[in-house]
Motif scaffolding. Structure first.
Motif, PDB file in Angstrom:
ATOM      1  N   ARG A  65      -1.671  -2.144   5.290  1.00 42.13           N
ATOM      2  CA  ARG A  65      -0.808  -2.284   6.456  1.00 42.13           C
ATOM      3  C   ARG A  65       0.322  -1.276   6.425  1.00 42.13           C
ATOM      4  O   ARG A  65       0.765  -0.786   7.454  1.00 42.13           O
ATOM      5  N   SER A  66       0.810  -0.919   5.227  1.00 40.22           N
ATOM      6  CA  SER A  66       1.969  -0.036   5.143  1.00 40.22           C
ATOM      7  C   SER A  66       1.601   1.431   4.969  1.00 40.22           C
ATOM      8  O   SER A  66       2.457   2.291   4.961  1.00 40.22           O
TER       9      SER A  66
ATOM     10  N   LYS B 161       4.645   3.039  -2.811  1.00 37.53           N
ATOM     11  CA  LYS B 161       3.671   3.611  -3.744  1.00 37.53           C
ATOM     12  C   LYS B 161       4.372   4.361  -4.882  1.00 37.53           C
ATOM     13  O   LYS B 161       3.984   4.246  -6.045  1.00 37.53           O
ATOM     14  N   VAL B 162       5.425   5.114  -4.538  1.00 30.87           N
ATOM     15  CA  VAL B 162       6.166   5.849  -5.566  1.00 30.87           C
ATOM     16  C   VAL B 162       6.839   4.881  -6.531  1.00 30.87           C
ATOM     17  O   VAL B 162       6.755   5.036  -7.756  1.00 30.87           O
ATOM     18  N   VAL B 163       7.513   3.872  -5.979  1.00 29.22           N
ATOM     19  CA  VAL B 163       8.216   2.900  -6.829  1.00 29.22           C
ATOM     20  C   VAL B 163       7.239   2.165  -7.727  1.00 29.22           C
ATOM     21  O   VAL B 163       7.505   1.933  -8.917  1.00 29.22           O
ATOM     22  N   ALA B 164       6.091   1.776  -7.182  1.00 29.15           N
ATOM     23  CA  ALA B 164       5.098   1.044  -7.968  1.00 29.15           C
ATOM     24  C   ALA B 164       4.638   1.864  -9.167  1.00 29.15           C
ATOM     25  O   ALA B 164       4.564   1.368 -10.295  1.00 29.15           O
TER      26      ALA B 164
ATOM     27  N   ARG C  72       8.059   3.333   4.600  1.00 34.29           N
ATOM     28  CA  ARG C  72       8.199   2.219   3.655  1.00 34.29           C
ATOM     29  C   ARG C  72       7.000   2.146   2.722  1.00 34.29           C
ATOM     30  O   ARG C  72       7.138   1.907   1.523  1.00 34.29           O
ATOM     31  N   GLY C  73       5.803   2.377   3.283  1.00 38.96           N
ATOM     32  CA  GLY C  73       4.604   2.315   2.455  1.00 38.96           C
ATOM     33  C   GLY C  73       4.561   3.422   1.421  1.00 38.96           C
ATOM     34  O   GLY C  73       4.206   3.194   0.266  1.00 38.96           O
ATOM     35  N   ARG C  74       4.958   4.638   1.830  1.00 40.27           N
ATOM     36  CA  ARG C  74       4.964   5.758   0.875  1.00 40.27           C
ATOM     37  C   ARG C  74       5.979   5.510  -0.232  1.00 40.27           C
ATOM     38  O   ARG C  74       5.722   5.825  -1.403  1.00 40.27           O
TER      39      ARG C  74
END
Length: 260
Positions: free
Chosen positions: A12-13, A23-26, A18-20
């Motif tokens: 969805r993101s 992914k970086v934070v994860a 916000r989705g990008r």
């Protein structure tokens, strides 16, 4: 470790800012929590992204230094965050103070007042490497806290000699705090002409500071060397002469110093 998002949330993101960012934070949090570098296959198990998408993301993160790759093609955190942290005010002040410690000791012995190194971070001044005796413990305690640049000798000095524009003065901490922009501009112009900055009771009513710039080969000052004491016990003119002499020695031997 961050809890992996569901496949639905990830899909969805995808494509949104916000989705990008997620992914970086994860990826960063997974690598920070890992006991050893991880392979791409191991990352896929905890970061719910297609392997091809994750591979592209890792390549981008490696380019900016957030992620590094070992010789065995495994991934670990890069040095970007560490380098960013070292650019913060307290870290930079500490690095400079370590590089010029012998000169700071000479200055302390000559003045018997609080000696420190200060840097400007945002609108605040941070001190490090404080040298002081029992009589100046209260002054040293005050200097351990960030100080507004416009009412600090070091702050005014670094604003006067640096490339950044001076912020508009705001809060008056004492009756002697500079709160008018035109007055601050005149003060900064005087500092540029004399090479020294003074602050008499501008942050704390009893505090007197004298500051001089340290360049260490840079175009702008990398820090200020500051001598601080109480108004009733400090002779600013004699302190200023000693401070100017020590700073001149620092610059003369700049090739012998190194800031991490």
């Amino acid at each position: 470790m961050v809890q992996p998002a569901s496949e639905h949330e990830t899909t969805r993101s995808t494509g949104t800012a916000r989705g990008r960012l997620w992914k970086v934070v994860a990826v960063v949090e997974v690598l920070a929590a890992a006991a050893a570098p991880l392979s791409l296959s191991e990352l896929v198990e905890v970061v719910p992204l297609p392997k091809s998408t994750l591979h592209r993301l890792m390549r981008h993160l490696m380019e900016i230094g957030l992620v590094a790759q070992t010789e065995s093609k495994r991934y670990e955190l890069g040095d970007y965050l560490q380098r960013l942290a070292k650019q913060s005010g307290p870290a930079r002040a500490y690095d400079v103070s370590c590089a010029i410690t012998p000169f700071l000791l000479e200055l302390f012995r000559a003045t018997r007042h609080v000696v420190s190194v200060a840097v400007l971070s945002g609108g605040e001044v941070h001190h490090a490497g404080l040298l002081y005796d029992h009589d100046h413990a209260r002054v040293a305690k005050a200097l351990r806290q960030p100080m507004p640049a416009h009412c600090s000798a070091a702050g005014k000095l670094l604003l006067a000699n640096g490339s950044r524009s001076a912020p508009e003065p705001s809060f008056a901490h004492t009756p002697w705090t500079i709160v008018h922009e035109d007055v601050l501009r005149r003060e900064l112009s005087l500092i540029r002409r004399t090479g020294l900055s003074y602050a008499r009771g501008e942050y704390l009513p009893e505090l007197f500071e004298v500051a001089a710039p340290v360049y260490l080969g840079s175009a702008d000052p990398v820090a200020a060397v500051v001598v601080s004491g109480t108004i009733e016990r400090m002779d600013p003119h004699s302190v200023g002469r000693v401070l100017a002499g020590v700073v001149a020695s620092i610059e003369k031997h700049a090739d012998l110093t190194e800031t991490a």
